[in-house]
Design a protein around this motif. Sequence first.
Motif, PDB file in Angstrom:
ATOM      1  N   ARG A 151       0.916  -1.197   0.043  1.00 24.40           N
ATOM      2  CA  ARG A 151       0.057   0.036   0.022  1.00 24.40           C
ATOM      3  C   ARG A 151       0.847   1.204  -0.145  1.00 24.40           C
ATOM      4  NH1 ARG A 151      -5.175   0.735   1.071  1.00 24.40           N
ATOM      5  NH2 ARG A 151      -5.473  -1.633   1.707  1.00 24.40           N
ATOM      6  N   LEU A 152       0.508   2.352  -0.882  1.00 26.19           N
ATOM      7  CA  LEU A 152       1.282   3.261  -1.042  1.00 26.19           C
ATOM      8  C   LEU A 152       1.164   4.291   0.116  1.00 26.19           C
ATOM      9  CD1 LEU A 152       0.546   4.401  -4.488  1.00 26.19           C
ATOM     10  CD2 LEU A 152       2.487   3.186  -3.624  1.00 26.19           C
ATOM     11  N   PRO A 153       2.441   4.807   0.709  1.00 25.02           N
ATOM     12  CA  PRO A 153       2.335   5.762   2.038  1.00 25.02           C
ATOM     13  C   PRO A 153       1.321   6.880   2.062  1.00 25.02           C
ATOM     14  CG  PRO A 153       4.324   5.879   0.889  1.00 25.02           C
ATOM     15  CD  PRO A 153       3.859   4.724   0.176  1.00 25.02           C
ATOM     16  N   GLU A 154       0.720   7.249   2.934  1.00 32.13           N
ATOM     17  CA  GLU A 154      -0.116   8.165   2.995  1.00 32.13           C
ATOM     18  C   GLU A 154       0.655   9.529   3.202  1.00 32.13           C
ATOM     19  OE1 GLU A 154      -3.306   7.588   5.741  1.00 32.13           O
ATOM     20  OE2 GLU A 154      -4.118   5.862   4.622  1.00 32.13           O
ATOM     21  N   VAL A 155       0.509  10.570   2.423  1.00 25.99           N
ATOM     22  CA  VAL A 155       1.341  11.828   2.416  1.00 25.99           C
ATOM     23  C   VAL A 155       0.130  12.748   3.024  1.00 25.99           C
ATOM     24  CG1 VAL A 155       2.672  13.422   1.175  1.00 25.99           C
ATOM     25  CG2 VAL A 155       2.718  10.947   0.738  1.00 25.99           C
ATOM     26  N   GLU A 156       0.425  13.653   3.813  1.00 26.46           N
ATOM     27  CA  GLU A 156      -0.307  14.861   4.318  1.00 26.46           C
ATOM     28  C   GLU A 156      -0.306  15.769   3.071  1.00 26.46           C
ATOM     29  OE1 GLU A 156      -2.221  15.037   6.856  1.00 26.46           O
ATOM     30  OE2 GLU A 156      -1.987  13.310   7.754  1.00 26.46           O
ATOM     31  N   PRO A 157      -1.583  16.234   2.793  1.00 24.54           N
ATOM     32  CA  PRO A 157      -1.453  17.368   1.485  1.00 24.54           C
ATOM     33  C   PRO A 157      -1.056  18.755   2.353  1.00 24.54           C
ATOM     34  CG  PRO A 157      -3.961  16.701   2.605  1.00 24.54           C
ATOM     35  CD  PRO A 157      -2.980  15.770   3.112  1.00 24.54           C
ATOM     36  N   ALA A 158      -0.404  19.234   1.257  1.00 26.07           N
ATOM     37  CA  ALA A 158       0.202  20.552   1.746  1.00 26.07           C
ATOM     38  C   ALA A 158      -1.030  21.658   1.795  1.00 26.07           C
ATOM     39  CB  ALA A 158       1.050  21.196   0.722  1.00 26.07           C
ATOM     40  N   LEU A 159      -2.099  21.447   0.863  1.00 19.82           N
ATOM     41  CA  LEU A 159      -3.207  22.594   0.872  1.00 19.82           C
ATOM     42  C   LEU A 159      -4.182  21.795   1.499  1.00 19.82           C
ATOM     43  CD1 LEU A 159      -2.750  23.211  -2.929  1.00 19.82           C
ATOM     44  CD2 LEU A 159      -1.866  24.665  -1.067  1.00 19.82           C
ATOM     45  N   PRO A 160      -5.133  22.947   1.757  1.00 16.52           N
ATOM     46  CA  PRO A 160      -6.480  22.390   2.411  1.00 16.52           C
ATOM     47  C   PRO A 160      -7.268  21.585   1.553  1.00 16.52           C
ATOM     48  CG  PRO A 160      -6.409  24.642   2.600  1.00 16.52           C
ATOM     49  CD  PRO A 160      -5.136  24.354   1.774  1.00 16.52           C
ATOM     50  N   ALA A 161      -7.924  20.397   1.786  1.00 19.58           N
ATOM     51  CA  ALA A 161      -8.738  19.450   1.228  1.00 19.58           C
ATOM     52  C   ALA A 161      -9.546  19.846  -0.033  1.00 19.58           C
ATOM     53  CB  ALA A 161      -9.463  18.573   2.023  1.00 19.58           C
ATOM     54  N   TRP A 162     -10.398  20.920   0.388  1.00 19.19           N
ATOM     55  CA  TRP A 162     -11.273  21.561  -0.762  1.00 19.19           C
ATOM     56  C   TRP A 162     -10.597  22.210  -1.985  1.00 19.19           C
ATOM     57  CZ3 TRP A 162     -11.304  26.783  -1.850  1.00 19.19           C
ATOM     58  CH2 TRP A 162     -10.703  27.621  -1.185  1.00 19.19           C
ATOM     59  N   LEU A 163      -9.375  22.798  -1.385  1.00 20.14           N
ATOM     60  CA  LEU A 163      -8.511  23.544  -2.473  1.00 20.14           C
ATOM     61  C   LEU A 163      -7.766  22.333  -3.437  1.00 20.14           C
ATOM     62  CD1 LEU A 163      -7.587  26.413  -3.635  1.00 20.14           C
ATOM     63  CD2 LEU A 163      -5.760  26.157  -2.061  1.00 20.14           C
ATOM     64  N   ALA A 164      -7.105  21.770  -2.667  1.00 19.14           N
ATOM     65  CA  ALA A 164      -6.544  20.516  -3.472  1.00 19.14           C
ATOM     66  C   ALA A 164      -7.569  19.885  -4.429  1.00 19.14           C
ATOM     67  CB  ALA A 164      -5.928  19.438  -2.469  1.00 19.14           C
ATOM     68  N   ALA A 165      -8.972  19.543  -3.830  1.00 20.58           N
ATOM     69  CA  ALA A 165      -9.897  18.969  -4.794  1.00 20.58           C
ATOM     70  C   ALA A 165      -9.984  19.815  -5.999  1.00 20.58           C
ATOM     71  CB  ALA A 165     -11.015  18.558  -3.978  1.00 20.58           C
ATOM     72  N   ALA A 166     -10.386  20.974  -5.796  1.00 19.43           N
ATOM     73  CA  ALA A 166     -10.624  22.008  -6.823  1.00 19.43           C
ATOM     74  C   ALA A 166      -9.591  22.284  -7.939  1.00 19.43           C
ATOM     75  CB  ALA A 166     -10.821  23.341  -6.303  1.00 19.43           C
TER      76      ALA A 166
END
Length: 311
Positions: A151-166
């Motif tokens: 399983r690939l390691p989980e990396v914390e997103p540098a941007l907020p979740a909604w901004l990264a999704a957009a």
Amino acid sequence: MRPAALALALLAWSASALAAAPDSPQPLHPRATVVIEPPRIGVGQLAEVEVVAVTAPGHRLLPIEPPAILDGLWVLDAVIEPVERESLRWTHRTRIRVRGRSAGSALWPELDLALEGPEGERWTLRTDPRTLEVVSILEEFPDRVAPFSYRLPEVEPALPAWLAAAAGAAATLVVVLAIAALRRRHHRRESSAPSPIGAPWTEALDALAGAAVAADVDWRSSSDRAARALRRYVRRRFGIPLESCTTEELEARTPPFVLASRWPRLLLLLRSLDADRFRAEGDARAVERLHAVLSDARHWIEDSIPPEVER
């Protein structure tokens, strides 16, 4: 008193002799089981199903008839191993090779094994069912790769979740529009080509002609060449890659818009060629059916040639 004492002594000696004598071996009851190794494979990979029966000496296991086809598996062949003869038991082994056909949990069914005793008597042993997990090896499932599951390691997103999704949605839209523009340009350039030499339909029709010549000699190779020719033609003509997908995976996906009307007929051709590649020996009409499938494949390709191209 003397005869009574002698009788008691003989009785005590007999009892001690019986207690010191080793127990006689108990009769061996026949039993059977099934072992699958490895218990988890990827689509297109092999596993070995071993059917083992243990009997008393002098017994014979009649040849096992494995199932011709199972959900998620192709059954390839069966090999009967030499009987392992020991003083108190005989071990009978049959090894069956299977290939993963589609992802999921495949069930190896119960088998009825026929035994024949030394005097010609017969009875049946039944094995328990076993499961074999078949997983996908495509890149879309990085945590379900066989035989090395990770399983690939989980990396914390540098941007907020909604901004990264957009941002991801916008990037995906740009890529889809760019691919669609390039595909339209490719189709226009291919359709306006002055000569059909080197065109995908020319290559595919030549490959099918070669498969038809080889059908009478090697039907497995002929079916494989025809299936690869169809998949390569769809990729070159319509830009849809099919080489890394099995027929079952193609049936599960949504038909591409550009092939919506031709998709069911294409899947039928691929299923027929898969059946020819794994069919049993001794089928008298198999070559005739293969020629009919190759003829349908040629018609399918000819129907998809642009009308402005001279044939």
